[in-house]
Design an enzyme around this catalytic site. Structure first.
Site, mmCIF file in Angstrom:
data_model
loop_
_atom_site.group_PDB
_atom_site.id
_atom_site.type_symbol
_atom_site.label_atom_id
_atom_site.label_comp_id
_atom_site.label_asym_id
_atom_site.label_seq_id
_atom_site.Cartn_x
_atom_site.Cartn_y
_atom_site.Cartn_z
ATOM 1 N N ASP A 31 0.852 -1.187 0.000
ATOM 2 C CA ASP A 31 0.000 0.000 0.000
ATOM 3 C C ASP A 31 0.897 1.250 0.000
ATOM 4 O O ASP A 31 1.900 1.312 0.712
ATOM 5 C CB ASP A 31 -0.905 -0.002 1.244
ATOM 6 C CG ASP A 31 -2.031 1.008 1.141
ATOM 7 O OD1 ASP A 31 -3.194 0.580 1.005
ATOM 8 O OD2 ASP A 31 -1.752 2.235 1.177
ATOM 9 N N ASN A 88 -13.013 -2.995 2.519
ATOM 10 C CA ASN A 88 -13.947 -1.881 2.617
ATOM 11 C C ASN A 88 -14.916 -1.947 1.434
ATOM 12 O O ASN A 88 -14.518 -2.329 0.332
ATOM 13 C CB ASN A 88 -13.190 -0.550 2.585
ATOM 14 C CG ASN A 88 -12.270 -0.383 3.796
ATOM 15 O OD1 ASN A 88 -12.598 -0.832 4.899
ATOM 16 N ND2 ASN A 88 -11.122 0.232 3.596
ATOM 17 N N HIS A 101 -10.481 -4.974 -3.206
ATOM 18 C CA HIS A 101 -9.147 -5.212 -2.646
ATOM 19 C C HIS A 101 -9.243 -5.617 -1.191
ATOM 20 O O HIS A 101 -10.130 -5.182 -0.465
ATOM 21 C CB HIS A 101 -8.228 -3.987 -2.809
ATOM 22 C CG HIS A 101 -8.828 -2.698 -2.377
ATOM 23 N ND1 HIS A 101 -9.777 -2.024 -3.122
ATOM 24 C CD2 HIS A 101 -8.633 -1.947 -1.271
ATOM 25 C CE1 HIS A 101 -10.119 -0.915 -2.500
ATOM 26 N NE2 HIS A 101 -9.448 -0.854 -1.359
ATOM 27 N N MET A 102 -8.302 -6.430 -0.810
ATOM 28 C CA MET A 102 -8.205 -6.923 0.560
ATOM 29 C C MET A 102 -6.974 -6.258 1.164
ATOM 30 O O MET A 102 -5.890 -6.317 0.573
ATOM 31 C CB MET A 102 -8.023 -8.438 0.476
ATOM 32 C CG MET A 102 -8.182 -9.193 1.754
ATOM 33 S SD MET A 102 -8.121 -10.980 1.380
ATOM 34 C CE MET A 102 -9.856 -11.368 1.231
ATOM 35 N N HIS A 103 -7.142 -5.597 2.311
ATOM 36 C CA HIS A 103 -5.996 -5.031 3.032
ATOM 37 C C HIS A 103 -5.449 -6.113 3.954
ATOM 38 O O HIS A 103 -6.215 -6.724 4.717
ATOM 39 C CB HIS A 103 -6.435 -3.856 3.911
ATOM 40 C CG HIS A 103 -6.965 -2.665 3.169
ATOM 41 N ND1 HIS A 103 -6.225 -1.530 2.941
ATOM 42 C CD2 HIS A 103 -8.180 -2.428 2.614
ATOM 43 C CE1 HIS A 103 -6.960 -0.629 2.294
ATOM 44 N NE2 HIS A 103 -8.150 -1.156 2.079
HETATM 45 P P1 AMP Z 1 -9.683 1.700 0.282
HETATM 46 O O1 AMP Z 1 -9.748 2.964 1.091
HETATM 47 O O2 AMP Z 1 -10.169 0.489 1.020
HETATM 48 O O3 AMP Z 1 -10.326 1.852 -1.069
HETATM 49 O O4 AMP Z 1 -8.143 1.437 0.045
HETATM 50 C C1 AMP Z 1 -7.431 1.967 -1.014
HETATM 51 C C2 AMP Z 1 -5.987 1.856 -0.642
HETATM 52 O O5 AMP Z 1 -5.223 2.011 -1.818
HETATM 53 C C3 AMP Z 1 -5.493 2.904 0.360
HETATM 54 O O6 AMP Z 1 -4.986 2.261 1.519
HETATM 55 C C4 AMP Z 1 -4.412 3.656 -0.423
HETATM 56 O O7 AMP Z 1 -3.334 4.028 0.402
HETATM 57 C C5 AMP Z 1 -4.020 2.638 -1.474
HETATM 58 N N1 AMP Z 1 -3.461 3.177 -2.699
HETATM 59 C C6 AMP Z 1 -3.923 4.200 -3.460
HETATM 60 N N2 AMP Z 1 -3.158 4.391 -4.537
HETATM 61 C C7 AMP Z 1 -2.167 3.465 -4.476
HETATM 62 C C8 AMP Z 1 -1.045 3.141 -5.297
HETATM 63 N N3 AMP Z 1 -0.781 3.815 -6.415
HETATM 64 N N4 AMP Z 1 -0.228 2.134 -4.902
HETATM 65 C C9 AMP Z 1 -0.485 1.450 -3.783
HETATM 66 N N5 AMP Z 1 -1.533 1.698 -2.969
HETATM 67 C C10 AMP Z 1 -2.359 2.690 -3.307
#
Ligand code: AMP
Length: 114
Positions: A31, A88, A101-103
């Site tokens: 991330d 989310n 996506h899975m965190h």
């Molecule tokens: P969400 O808020 O669940 O949609 O998570 C999106 C995640 O994507 C966030 O934790 C961001 O920090 C991450 N994110 C956004 N752009 C990028 C990128 N270019 N590379 C890696 N992670 C990203």
């Protein structure tokens, strides 16, 4: 329709990112704005906009994503300490990128969430 988003660009290596695992179905990468010492995103290679779009036909992808997360936790040695997996969904769930996506969060004791 298969629209491009930031994650599809990462999957296709059109933009720079720290990919740590990729196979035919999923990609895992760091991330860009980590919320814990380990913060990895696991995404399906094919766009699924959110977990709401999971159906009878594509539901196995959730298992593949979770299995990938567990394999990464084992490989990077935080499997025993523990970790958190979060998905989310949409506005109220805090989803900002319309690509499922899975965190995978770890590397410290995480605050109690629920
Ligand atoms: P969400 O808020 O669940 O949609 O998570 C999106 C995640 O994507 C966030 O934790 C961001 O920090 C991450 N994110 C956004 N752009 C990028 C990128 N270019 N590379 C890696 N992670 C990203």
């Amino acid at each position: 329709m298969n629209c491009e988003n930031i994650f599809t660009k990462i999957i296709k290596k059109k933009i720079k990112s720290k990919i740590i695992y990729q196979n035919k179905k999923v990609t895992a990468f760091e991330d860009a704005n980590p919320k814990s010492p380990i913060h990895i995103l696991i995404v399906p290679n094919k766009i699924i906009k959110s977990i709401n779009k999971i159906n009878k036909k594509n539901k196995n992808i959730i298992g593949t994503m979770a299995y990938t997360a567990i394999k990464i936790a084992k490989k990077f040695n935080f499997y025993k300490q523990g970790y958190r997996i979060v998905i989310n969904c949409n506005k109220y769930g805090g989803q900002t990128i319309p690509h499922l996506h899975m965190h995978l969060l770890g590397g410290k004791i995480l605050g109690k969430f629920c």
